[in-house]
Design a protein around this motif. Structure first.
Motif, PDB file in Angstrom:
ATOM      1  N   ALA A   1     -25.795   7.081  66.809  1.00 14.35           N
ATOM      2  CA  ALA A   1     -27.149   6.761  66.353  1.00 14.35           C
ATOM      3  C   ALA A   1     -27.643   5.599  67.208  1.00 14.35           C
ATOM      4  O   ALA A   1     -26.963   4.587  67.331  1.00 14.35           O
ATOM      5  CB  ALA A   1     -27.149   6.374  64.883  1.00 14.35           C
ATOM      6  N   TRP A   2     -28.808   5.776  67.791  1.00 12.10           N
ATOM      7  CA  TRP A   2     -29.397   4.726  68.625  1.00 12.10           C
ATOM      8  C   TRP A   2     -30.675   4.263  67.960  1.00 12.10           C
ATOM      9  O   TRP A   2     -31.593   5.049  67.734  1.00 12.10           O
ATOM     10  CB  TRP A   2     -29.675   5.272  70.021  1.00 12.10           C
ATOM     11  N   ARG A   3     -30.740   2.986  67.634  1.00 14.30           N
ATOM     12  CA  ARG A   3     -31.904   2.391  66.983  1.00 14.30           C
ATOM     13  C   ARG A   3     -32.422   1.256  67.865  1.00 14.30           C
ATOM     14  O   ARG A   3     -31.982   0.118  67.733  1.00 14.30           O
ATOM     15  CB  ARG A   3     -31.538   1.837  65.607  1.00 14.30           C
ATOM     16  N   PRO A   4     -33.330   1.549  68.793  1.00 16.29           N
ATOM     17  CA  PRO A   4     -33.798   0.509  69.720  1.00 16.29           C
ATOM     18  C   PRO A   4     -34.612  -0.586  69.055  1.00 16.29           C
ATOM     19  O   PRO A   4     -34.734  -1.668  69.592  1.00 16.29           O
ATOM     20  CB  PRO A   4     -34.642   1.293  70.726  1.00 16.29           C
ATOM     21  N   PHE A   5     -35.164  -0.306  67.885  1.00 12.43           N
ATOM     22  CA  PHE A   5     -36.013  -1.291  67.225  1.00 12.43           C
ATOM     23  C   PHE A   5     -35.375  -1.832  65.954  1.00 12.43           C
ATOM     24  O   PHE A   5     -36.067  -2.285  65.056  1.00 12.43           O
ATOM     25  CB  PHE A   5     -37.377  -0.676  66.895  1.00 12.43           C
ATOM     26  N   ALA A   6     -34.061  -1.799  65.861  1.00 16.53           N
ATOM     27  CA  ALA A   6     -33.375  -2.299  64.674  1.00 16.53           C
ATOM     28  C   ALA A   6     -33.670  -3.785  64.489  1.00 16.53           C
ATOM     29  O   ALA A   6     -33.534  -4.576  65.417  1.00 16.53           O
ATOM     30  CB  ALA A   6     -31.877  -2.079  64.786  1.00 16.53           C
ATOM     31  N   GLY A   7     -34.087  -4.163  63.307  1.00 16.83           N
ATOM     32  CA  GLY A   7     -34.396  -5.559  63.019  1.00 16.83           C
ATOM     33  C   GLY A   7     -35.801  -5.968  63.423  1.00 16.83           C
ATOM     34  O   GLY A   7     -36.211  -7.094  63.198  1.00 16.83           O
ATOM     35  N   ARG A   8     -36.551  -5.084  64.051  1.00 18.22           N
ATOM     36  CA  ARG A   8     -37.938  -5.359  64.430  1.00 18.22           C
ATOM     37  C   ARG A   8     -38.824  -4.299  63.802  1.00 18.22           C
ATOM     38  O   ARG A   8     -38.363  -3.223  63.463  1.00 18.22           O
ATOM     39  CB  ARG A   8     -38.099  -5.285  65.956  1.00 18.22           C
ATOM     40  N   PRO A   9     -40.087  -4.582  63.681  1.00 17.61           N
ATOM     41  CA  PRO A   9     -40.982  -3.542  63.165  1.00 17.61           C
ATOM     42  C   PRO A   9     -40.979  -2.331  64.107  1.00 17.61           C
ATOM     43  O   PRO A   9     -40.804  -2.473  65.317  1.00 17.61           O
ATOM     44  CB  PRO A   9     -42.360  -4.203  63.157  1.00 17.61           C
TER      45      PRO A   9
END
Length: 149
Positions: free
Chosen positions: A134-142
């Motif tokens: 799973a790739w979440r490039p915006f984890a922790g950001r809106p």
């Protein structure tokens, strides 16, 4: 030389004419693209002209070269010279793995699964989950659309 090596010319000399033809076309693409661009853009300042010719020639050469290389691999397979280049994963009897990707509609990330068969030659071999990510490039950001995390 690269086209001949990829085509397996060391084992089959009959690949050489096809490899030399593909290599000559690939080498002529930048020359032809430059000549074509110069004919289309004759009334531009010298420096701008040089930059325009260089950039457009590069773009044309990349796309046309990719087409020539793909056609070369296709012809190798069609003529039966080399099957491991164009269809490596599909043609090897002991390797049957496929990657499935899901791009989330909200733009929050990509999920991937590698599904395969341990023994693809065994009749009725069930597919297995080899790996997942799973790739979440915006984890922790809106998220890019302004929604919550």
């Amino acid at each position: 030389v690269v086209f001949a090596l990829l085509g397996g010319a060391a084992r089959r000399k009959s690949v050489l004419p096809l490899a030399l033809t593909a290599a000559a076309i690939a080498a002529a693409i930048p020359i032809g693209a430059s000549w074509l661009v110069r004919g289309v853009l004759p009334y531009i300042d010298h420096r701008a002209f040089a930059i325009a010719v260089s950039l457009v020639t590069l773009v044309v050469a990349v796309f046309a070269g990719t087409l020539v290389f793909g056609a070369f691999l296709t012809l190798l397979t069609l003529f039966g010279y080399e099957h491991m280049q164009a269809l490596t994963a599909l043609d090897h009897p002991g390797f049957k793995h496929f990657v499935r990707l899901r791009v989330r509609a909200d733009g929050s990330g990509v999920d991937g699964w590698c599904v395969g068969a341990t023994d693809p030659l065994r009749p009725g071999a069930p597919p297995e989950l080899v790996d997942h990510f799973a790739w979440r490039p915006f984890a922790g950001r809106p998220s890019p659309r302004g929604e919550g995390t």
